[in-house]
Design a protein around this motif. Structure first.
Motif, short mmCIF file in Angstrom:
data_model
loop_
_atom_site.label_atom_id
_atom_site.label_comp_id
_atom_site.label_asym_id
_atom_site.label_seq_id
_atom_site.Cartn_x
_atom_site.Cartn_y
_atom_site.Cartn_z
N VAL A 44 12.95 13.21 -0.08
CA VAL A 44 12.88 11.69 -0.52
C VAL A 44 11.11 11.43 -0.61
CG1 VAL A 44 12.20 9.65 1.06
CG2 VAL A 44 14.23 10.92 1.23
N ALA A 45 10.25 12.27 -0.03
CA ALA A 45 8.73 12.32 -0.25
C ALA A 45 8.51 12.52 -1.84
CB ALA A 45 7.87 12.91 0.85
N ALA A 46 9.26 13.68 -1.98
CA ALA A 46 8.82 14.15 -3.38
C ALA A 46 9.25 13.01 -4.37
CB ALA A 46 9.61 15.35 -3.74
N VAL A 47 10.26 12.41 -4.27
CA VAL A 47 11.01 11.25 -5.33
C VAL A 47 10.11 10.21 -5.00
CG1 VAL A 47 12.82 9.81 -5.51
CG2 VAL A 47 13.54 12.28 -5.21
N PHE A 48 9.70 9.84 -3.99
CA PHE A 48 8.90 8.63 -3.92
C PHE A 48 7.40 8.99 -4.59
CE2 PHE A 48 5.32 6.48 -1.40
CZ PHE A 48 5.64 5.04 -1.63
N GLY A 49 6.97 10.12 -4.37
CA GLY A 49 5.81 10.52 -5.06
C GLY A 49 5.88 10.54 -6.55
N VAL A 50 6.93 10.93 -7.22
CA VAL A 50 7.16 10.89 -8.71
C VAL A 50 7.42 9.69 -9.07
CG1 VAL A 50 8.72 11.70 -10.40
CG2 VAL A 50 7.79 13.36 -8.92
N MET A 89 0.74 -1.07 -0.15
CA MET A 89 0.14 -0.06 0.01
C MET A 89 0.85 1.25 0.01
SD MET A 89 -3.12 -0.67 -0.25
CE MET A 89 -2.70 -2.14 -1.20
N ASN A 90 2.01 1.27 0.85
CA ASN A 90 2.76 2.45 1.02
C ASN A 90 4.11 2.19 1.66
OD1 ASN A 90 4.05 4.91 1.53
ND2 ASN A 90 2.06 5.99 1.32
N LEU A 91 5.12 1.70 0.84
CA LEU A 91 6.35 1.42 1.38
C LEU A 91 7.22 2.47 2.04
CD1 LEU A 91 8.30 -1.03 1.29
CD2 LEU A 91 9.46 -0.01 -0.76
N LEU A 92 6.99 3.43 1.62
CA LEU A 92 7.52 4.68 2.26
C LEU A 92 6.90 4.74 3.78
CD1 LEU A 92 9.62 7.06 2.55
CD2 LEU A 92 7.78 8.67 1.71
N THR A 118 5.24 6.70 -12.25
CA THR A 118 5.91 6.51 -13.55
C THR A 118 5.70 5.15 -13.80
OG1 THR A 118 7.86 5.91 -12.47
CG2 THR A 118 7.56 8.05 -13.10
N PRO A 119 5.95 4.61 -15.22
CA PRO A 119 5.64 3.20 -15.57
C PRO A 119 6.44 2.26 -14.77
CG PRO A 119 5.51 4.63 -17.48
CD PRO A 119 5.88 5.43 -16.05
N PHE A 120 7.67 2.68 -14.66
CA PHE A 120 8.61 1.78 -13.83
C PHE A 120 8.58 1.77 -12.36
CE2 PHE A 120 11.54 5.03 -12.37
CZ PHE A 120 11.62 6.15 -13.34
N GLY A 121 7.89 2.69 -11.85
CA GLY A 121 7.52 2.64 -10.43
C GLY A 121 6.04 2.13 -9.79
N GLN A 122 5.46 1.72 -10.93
CA GLN A 122 4.03 1.18 -10.71
C GLN A 122 3.98 0.13 -9.47
OE1 GLN A 122 1.02 1.62 -11.66
NE2 GLN A 122 1.83 3.51 -12.77
N PHE A 123 5.14 -0.59 -9.17
CA PHE A 123 5.10 -1.62 -7.98
C PHE A 123 4.81 -0.77 -6.71
CE2 PHE A 123 9.45 -0.12 -8.34
CZ PHE A 123 9.95 -0.07 -7.15
N LEU A 124 5.21 0.56 -6.71
CA LEU A 124 5.05 1.57 -5.41
C LEU A 124 3.84 1.90 -5.31
CD1 LEU A 124 8.57 3.11 -5.59
CD2 LEU A 124 7.81 1.47 -4.14
#
Length: 141
Positions: free
Chosen positions: A123-129, A79-82, A133-139
């Protein structure tokens, strides 16, 4: 004799803030454990997601709390790894706060240093971006 009683009262009084914060947090976790945020309509939608379809860094945190309250670490991480990574940090900071209060030592606001706050924001901004993205869909939740 009066000095010992006053010291004990001062120690107990100094723990009111950390334990008050813990009580409020425990009530919120209990509410999230009982009322499942996975069910639509129980909680309002994230405004950013509702308006744009993009996940904010906090999207999925309510569901992660629910999953953690039910001892489902894998579900919470999905649900939210961060958020899951932040939980031990928050517990450590709270423990330090309570211990320093009990010892009568001043609680230094180390977490409020500008470098830490900017780092957390980055860190939160990078996580949110990345989670949008397509390669970050697992997040994504």
């Amino acid at each position: 004799m009066e000095v010992i009683g006053r010291r004990a009262r001062d120690r107990v009084r100094s723990l009111c803030a950390p334990f008050g914060a813990a009580a409020v947090l425990a009530a919120a976790v209990t509410c999230l454990a009982v009322v499942d945020p996975h069910e639509p309509g129980h909680y309002p939608a994230c405004p950013l997601y509702y308006l744009t379809g993009l996940y904010c860094p906090g999207c999925g945190a309510l569901r992660a709390v629910h999953d953690l309250a039910h001892a489902d670490l894998a579900g919470a991480a999905r649900m939210n790894l961060l958020f899951v990574f932040c939980v031990p940090v928050v517990i450590t900071l709270w423990t330090r706060w309570a211990l320093r209060s009990w010892q009568g030592r001043p609680t230094r606001p180390d977490i409020a240093r500008p470098a830490y706050l900017w780092g957390l924001l980055a860190v939160a901004a990078v996580f949110g971006v990345v989670r949008n993205t397509p390669f970050g869909q697992f997040l994504a939740p």
